[in-house]
Write a protein that holds these residues in place. Structure first.
Motif, PDB file in Angstrom:
ATOM      1  N   THR A  97       1.047   0.338  -5.980  1.00 44.53           N
ATOM      2  CA  THR A  97       0.201  -0.056  -4.849  1.00 44.53           C
ATOM      3  C   THR A  97       0.521  -1.471  -4.376  1.00 44.53           C
ATOM      4  OG1 THR A  97      -1.551  -0.672  -6.433  1.00 44.53           O
ATOM      5  CG2 THR A  97      -1.700   1.508  -5.415  1.00 44.53           C
ATOM      6  N   TYR A 150       3.683  -1.415  -2.264  1.00 48.78           N
ATOM      7  CA  TYR A 150       3.435  -0.854  -0.929  1.00 48.78           C
ATOM      8  C   TYR A 150       2.682  -1.854  -0.048  1.00 48.78           C
ATOM      9  CZ  TYR A 150       1.949   2.058   2.900  1.00 48.78           C
ATOM     10  OH  TYR A 150       1.744   2.544   4.168  1.00 48.78           O
ATOM     11  N   ILE A 151       1.610  -2.453  -0.592  1.00 46.98           N
ATOM     12  CA  ILE A 151       0.791  -3.381   0.191  1.00 46.98           C
ATOM     13  C   ILE A 151       1.629  -4.576   0.644  1.00 46.98           C
ATOM     14  CG2 ILE A 151      -1.155  -4.984   0.075  1.00 46.98           C
ATOM     15  CD1 ILE A 151      -2.432  -2.942  -1.927  1.00 46.98           C
ATOM     16  N   GLU A 184       4.105  -3.528   3.378  1.00 48.33           N
ATOM     17  CA  GLU A 184       3.460  -3.325   4.677  1.00 48.33           C
ATOM     18  C   GLU A 184       3.079  -4.659   5.307  1.00 48.33           C
ATOM     19  OE1 GLU A 184      -0.597  -1.255   6.217  1.00 48.33           O
ATOM     20  OE2 GLU A 184       0.787   0.077   5.139  1.00 48.33           O
ATOM     21  N   ARG A 185       2.576  -5.587   4.491  1.00 44.00           N
ATOM     22  CA  ARG A 185       2.214  -6.900   5.037  1.00 44.00           C
ATOM     23  C   ARG A 185       3.451  -7.640   5.553  1.00 44.00           C
ATOM     24  NH1 ARG A 185      -2.882  -8.527   4.549  1.00 44.00           N
ATOM     25  NH2 ARG A 185      -4.248  -7.630   2.958  1.00 44.00           N
ATOM     26  N   LEU A 188      -3.741  -3.985   7.680  1.00 43.80           N
ATOM     27  CA  LEU A 188      -3.202  -2.841   6.958  1.00 43.80           C
ATOM     28  C   LEU A 188      -3.512  -1.541   7.682  1.00 43.80           C
ATOM     29  CD1 LEU A 188      -4.168  -3.800   3.292  1.00 43.80           C
ATOM     30  CD2 LEU A 188      -1.899  -3.911   4.327  1.00 43.80           C
ATOM     31  N   GLY A 243      -2.521   1.790   3.941  1.00 48.56           N
ATOM     32  CA  GLY A 243      -2.536   0.509   3.255  1.00 48.56           C
ATOM     33  C   GLY A 243      -3.903   0.160   2.708  1.00 48.56           C
ATOM     34  N   LEU A 286      -4.989  -0.392  -1.067  1.00 56.10           N
ATOM     35  CA  LEU A 286      -5.659  -1.621  -1.485  1.00 56.10           C
ATOM     36  C   LEU A 286      -6.890  -1.307  -2.330  1.00 56.10           C
ATOM     37  CD1 LEU A 286      -5.849  -4.702  -1.343  1.00 56.10           C
ATOM     38  CD2 LEU A 286      -7.144  -4.453   0.784  1.00 56.10           C
ATOM     39  N   HIS A 336      -5.781  -0.107  -5.677  1.00 55.21           N
ATOM     40  CA  HIS A 336      -5.277  -1.248  -6.440  1.00 55.21           C
ATOM     41  C   HIS A 336      -6.415  -2.090  -7.016  1.00 55.21           C
ATOM     42  CE1 HIS A 336      -2.336  -4.492  -7.296  1.00 55.21           C
ATOM     43  NE2 HIS A 336      -3.333  -5.307  -6.984  1.00 55.21           N
TER      44      HIS A 336
END
Length: 308
Positions: free
Chosen positions: A26, A29-30, A33-34, A146, A150, A154, A157
């Motif tokens: 996670t 991925y986060i 994406e950010r 996000l 996302g 989050l 996570h």
């Protein structure tokens, strides 16, 4: 002693393994994406301009319209996040028994965007509160960093979709991770010094090669792992420690000041905001938590910071 430490290391490692995999996937991925969002925006992310206070829409009328729309349902406001920078959005969070849902509110227009959870069924024919303007999908995308996936990542996570209980579990996993890392250092540190640093036995059985690789990764990522474990424990369990301290402070205040009763009706958002601003005139208020949360049933809590 080594056998005991090995048992502790093995079992704490097994306990944290699945959660650590979830945290790692996670987080990757986060962050990815950010980074994509950062790279596709042309503005400076290091100096956000502050909200123009003169253009803000009052929050209390919006809260009242929402509460009127949810009349007859066991819904109450649990907190308001207050935008401090231009790109931020106000957020109104509600609780309904065990359910939780939230709206984004554009600070200048008052336009609402469903942010998380599901409001009570039957609020209107289309599920949206009457008399309130909702953002289109395109407008909504500008209010958050996000994507829906996302945001899903989050929450997984941060609390494993278990709310406060999940936050507590993640903190406990952090403790186990810390213990596993320290015991691994004690057990394998001397062993690694006896080999050429980073040596992985060649020609050995697969499990021996994997064991060497495991020790190598553990040793080389030791400092990082300790920081991840320690900060994870601080972020999660520290919240409970601070809230417990706050609860004790409120009890002491009540004992010294006499019985504190809950106002009916509660003071409105703007009154509480003004009281907080009077106490902290040079700080930026970014969150107001309503009575009924972990901080107790008889108080609002105002959070502020000097630098947004």
């Amino acid at each position: 002693m080594n056998r005991k430490l090995y048992a502790i290391h093995k079992w704490t490692g097994l306990i944290v393994g699945i959660n650590l995999l979830i945290l790692s996937v996670t987080a990757v991925y986060i962050l990815a994406e950010r980074m994509i969002v950062e790279s596709t925006h042309d503005h400076d992310h290091h100096g956000h301009p502050l909200i123009d206070e003169s253009r803000r829409v009052p929050m209390q009328p919006i809260i009242e319209k929402l509460m009127a729309r949810f009349e007859g349902f066991p819904v109450k406001v649990s907190g308001v996040n207050y935008a401090v920078i231009e790109e931020g959005a106000n957020t109104i969070a509600f609780t309904q028994e065990e359910e939780y849902f939230r709206f984004h509110v554009h600070p200048y227009t008052g336009v609402l965007s469903p942010d998380y959870g599901t409001p009570p069924a039957g609020t209107t024919e289309n599920g949206q509160p009457d008399g309130l303007v909702f953002a289109t999908a395109a407008e909504h995308e500008t209010l958050e960093d996000l994507s829906p996936l996302g945001l899903w990542m989050l929450e997984l996570h941060a609390n494993l979709f278990l709310g406060t209980l999940g936050t507590l579990l993640v903190g406990i996993v952090g403790l186990f991770f810390f213990v596993s890392t320290v015991t691994g250092l004690i057990i394998y540190g001397p062993f690694m010094k006896a080999l050429a640093f980073g040596a992985v036995r060649k020609g050995a059985k697969l499990r021996f090669a994997l064991a060497d690789a495991h020790k190598l990764v553990g040793i080389t990522s030791l400092v990082f792992n300790l920081f991840i474990a320690a900060t994870g424990v601080g972020i999660t369990l520290g919240v409970f420690a601070v809230q417990y301290y706050l609860l004790l402070e409120l009890r002491d205040f009540e004992a010294a000041a006499g019985e504190v009763v809950i106002a009916d009706p509660l003071p409105d958002f703007d009154t509480v905001f003004a009281a907080g601003k009077a106490v902290l005139p040079n700080d930026h208020i970014y969150n107001i938590t309503y009575p009924g949360g972990i901080q107790g049933d008889k108080s609002f809590v105002v959070y502020a910071q000097p630098d947004p």
